[in-house]
Design an enzyme around this catalytic site. Structure first.
Site, mmCIF file in Angstrom:
data_model
loop_
_atom_site.group_PDB
_atom_site.id
_atom_site.type_symbol
_atom_site.label_atom_id
_atom_site.label_comp_id
_atom_site.label_asym_id
_atom_site.label_seq_id
_atom_site.Cartn_x
_atom_site.Cartn_y
_atom_site.Cartn_z
ATOM 1 N N ASP A 24 -27.373 114.009 53.564
ATOM 2 C CA ASP A 24 -28.703 115.249 54.179
ATOM 3 C C ASP A 24 -30.077 114.407 54.921
ATOM 4 O O ASP A 24 -30.560 114.623 55.595
ATOM 5 C CB ASP A 24 -29.094 115.586 53.580
ATOM 6 C CG ASP A 24 -28.159 116.936 52.721
ATOM 7 O OD1 ASP A 24 -27.122 117.194 53.612
ATOM 8 O OD2 ASP A 24 -27.882 117.576 51.909
ATOM 9 N N SER B 127 -17.043 115.399 49.643
ATOM 10 C CA SER B 127 -17.676 116.615 50.118
ATOM 11 C C SER B 127 -17.782 117.306 48.241
ATOM 12 O O SER B 127 -16.860 117.821 47.956
ATOM 13 C CB SER B 127 -16.905 117.652 50.904
ATOM 14 O OG SER B 127 -17.838 118.707 50.629
ATOM 15 N N SER C 268 -30.171 122.100 46.243
ATOM 16 C CA SER C 268 -28.121 122.534 45.387
ATOM 17 C C SER C 268 -28.560 122.812 44.113
ATOM 18 O O SER C 268 -27.487 123.525 43.385
ATOM 19 C CB SER C 268 -27.244 120.563 45.791
ATOM 20 O OG SER C 268 -27.394 119.987 47.236
ATOM 21 N N ARG D 134 -33.211 119.795 58.770
ATOM 22 C CA ARG D 134 -33.800 119.019 58.120
ATOM 23 C C ARG D 134 -33.997 117.931 60.132
ATOM 24 O O ARG D 134 -34.489 117.309 60.454
ATOM 25 C CB ARG D 134 -32.550 117.681 57.963
ATOM 26 C CG ARG D 134 -32.160 118.567 56.810
ATOM 27 C CD ARG D 134 -32.235 117.628 55.521
ATOM 28 N NE ARG D 134 -30.556 118.885 54.448
ATOM 29 C CZ ARG D 134 -32.322 119.343 53.228
ATOM 30 N NH1 ARG D 134 -32.779 118.355 53.462
ATOM 31 N NH2 ARG D 134 -31.711 119.674 52.764
ATOM 32 N N ARG E 103 -25.262 115.817 63.470
ATOM 33 C CA ARG E 103 -26.698 115.220 62.999
ATOM 34 C C ARG E 103 -26.739 113.926 64.370
ATOM 35 O O ARG E 103 -28.083 113.453 64.456
ATOM 36 C CB ARG E 103 -27.037 114.927 62.205
ATOM 37 C CG ARG E 103 -27.789 116.280 61.691
ATOM 38 C CD ARG E 103 -27.647 116.721 59.803
ATOM 39 N NE ARG E 103 -28.105 117.678 59.251
ATOM 40 C CZ ARG E 103 -28.545 118.432 58.456
ATOM 41 N NH1 ARG E 103 -27.700 117.161 57.280
ATOM 42 N NH2 ARG E 103 -28.959 119.477 58.240
#
Ligand code: S3P
Length: 444
Positions: free
Chosen positions: A325, A173, A28, A401, A356
């Site tokens: 994440d 977000s 990031s 991930r 996910r």
């Protein structure tokens, strides 16, 4: 940028992990360092930049819009920026590869410049929702034409001058928040973003560091971030701390592989990112912080992690934004704990590089772990510290991930675990498998 040929890998059970390692620079922060340096007038230097595919996509995009970006032989990146308002019309579509952060933040930047930019990406990115940024950026004046469902490929026709907005985030977000703030940089007046739930604040910290006029107020409505537009950014020397999201794989691996004792050096511990370490400690993980310091305006420490017996928890939903994440690897820790871990309130996991929740339910199921899927999370039945059955083949679904989390699961599985494609790991952690080899060797 589509991934080259798929790279399958078989992961075998391991003995203890040991040694000291460093993780690559924060993803990031690396994106933001390149973008803001490219908007400053003069030369910025960036040390510790993550050289993964996602960040390289941002670098290529900023070059295509006029910035001069060079990597020195010493690994330090030098950026000569164009100035806020100075982005040039790129000659071709910008290929964002797998990177949602590059896409959403750059859509923001472009929206207040008088240029027209087409964004493309791989199959994973082309399935991700962009309406969440299209809506506020259109209100600021950008004209955005997207593929059906608000997806890539899409074209942003920027508006100059754009119109400042006051916008309350409907989803927690940091990408949406940052897209609006970056659009606000070249917009006359004050752009305000209100976030009812705090998300990672790297954009705010770095904008202030570059000299933007930005204030943050904590109110009953949430955090109100106000940015004065037509900003002048001053070039900076940036040191990027290690990525806590990358460190999380090793922290979980050392926690679940019996006999392990490792130090992950230089891990960024910004409170808006460190939720995974809180959750793991609640489960009984043995994580100690050594040598706490500040690097590049961010809190950093070395983490010593020793194997520990983990217990199931109900993952506090208010941790979700600070560990969004890290759920896939937390689910792997849960698979090794005693009892049933329940994680709810994490609906956003459905719109990451893959869905996910579904991806991890399928992956854990393939290696013999029992799960229950909810719309907003997952329950995982733990093994009580016993090895996992293993033996399955995992679909990584163009999601780095998922590939790395299931590698960690393979380390404690009786039968080896096959991952159909580990090439997506290069988006955020190109040296992941080399580091794994070193941790295994040092314990011998
Ligand atoms: C990011 C924000 C998060 C995170 C992503 C990086 C960022 O996405 O999942 O990996 O750098 O701002 P959302 O803002 O969509 O939650």
């Amino acid at each position: 940028m589509s991934h080259a040929s798929p790279r399958p890998l078989e992961i075998a059970h391991t003995g203890p992990l040991a040694g000291r390692l460093t993780v690559p620079g924060d993803k990031s922060i690396s994106h933001r360092a390149l973008m803001l340096s490219a908007l400053a007038v003069g030369e910025s230097r960036i040390e510790g930049l993550l050289e993964g595919e996602d960040v390289l996509a941002t670098a290529a995009a900023m070059r295509a819009m006029g910035a001069d970006i060079v990597r020195g032989d010493d690994g330090i990146w030098t950026v000569n920026g164009v100035g806020v308002g100075g982005l040039l019309q790129p000659e071709q579509a910008l290929d964002m590869g797998n990177s949602g952060t590059s896409t959403r933040l750059l859509m923001g930047l472009v929206s207040s410049h008088g240029i027209t930019v087409t964004f493309t990406g791989d199959a994973s990115l082309s399935a991700r929702p962009m309406a969440r940024v299209i809506e506020p950026l259109s209100t600021m004046g950008a004209d955005i034409t997207a593929s059906p469902g608000g997806r890539l490929p899409l074209m942003v026709r920027g508006m100059n001058p754009a119109v400042p907005i006051r916008y309350t985030l409907p989803v927690a977000s940091a990408q949406v928040k940052s897209a609006i703030l970056l659009a606000g940089l070249n917009t006359p007046g004050i752009t305000r973003v209100i976030e009812p739930v705090a998300t990672r604040d790297h954009s705010e910290r770095m904008l202030a560091g570059f000299g933007a006029d930005l204030t943050v107020e904590e109110t009953t409505e949430g955090r109100i971030i106000s940015l004065a537009g037509e900003a002048e950014l001053k070039p900076q020397q940036i040191v990027v701390p290690g990525d806590p999201s990358s460190a999380a794989f090793w922290v979980v691996a050392a926690s679940i592989v019996p006999g392990s004792d490792i130090v992950v050096a230089n891990v960024g511990l910004n409170p808006t990112r460190a939720g995974i370490f809180t959750a793991l400690r609640l489960m009984g993980a043995d994580i100690t912080e050594e040598n706490a310091r500040t690097v590049g305006g961010e809190p950093v420490a070395d983490l010593r992690v020793r194997h520990a017996a983990l217990s199931a928890i109900e993952v506090p939903a208010d941790l979700a934004p600070s560990m969004i994440d890290e759920y896939p690897v937390l689910f792997v820790a849960a698979a090794c704990a005693t009892g049933r871990t329940v994680a709810r309130g994490a609906h956003e996991l459905r719109v990451k590089e893959s869905d996910r929740i579904a991806a991890m339910a399928a992956a854990l199921g393939a290696i013999g772990v029992e799960t229950e899927e909810f719309e907003d999370g997952l329950a995982i039945q733990g093994s009580g510290g016993a090895p996992l059955p293993g033996g399955g083949t995992i679909a990584s679904l163009l999601d780095h991930r998922i590939a790395m989390s299931m590698t960690v699961a393979g380390l404690v599985s009786t039968r080896s675990v096959t991952i159909d494609d580990v090439s997506p790991v290069a988006t955020s952690y190109p040296m992941f498998f080399q580091t794994l080899d070193e941790l295994r060797k040092q314990a011998l």
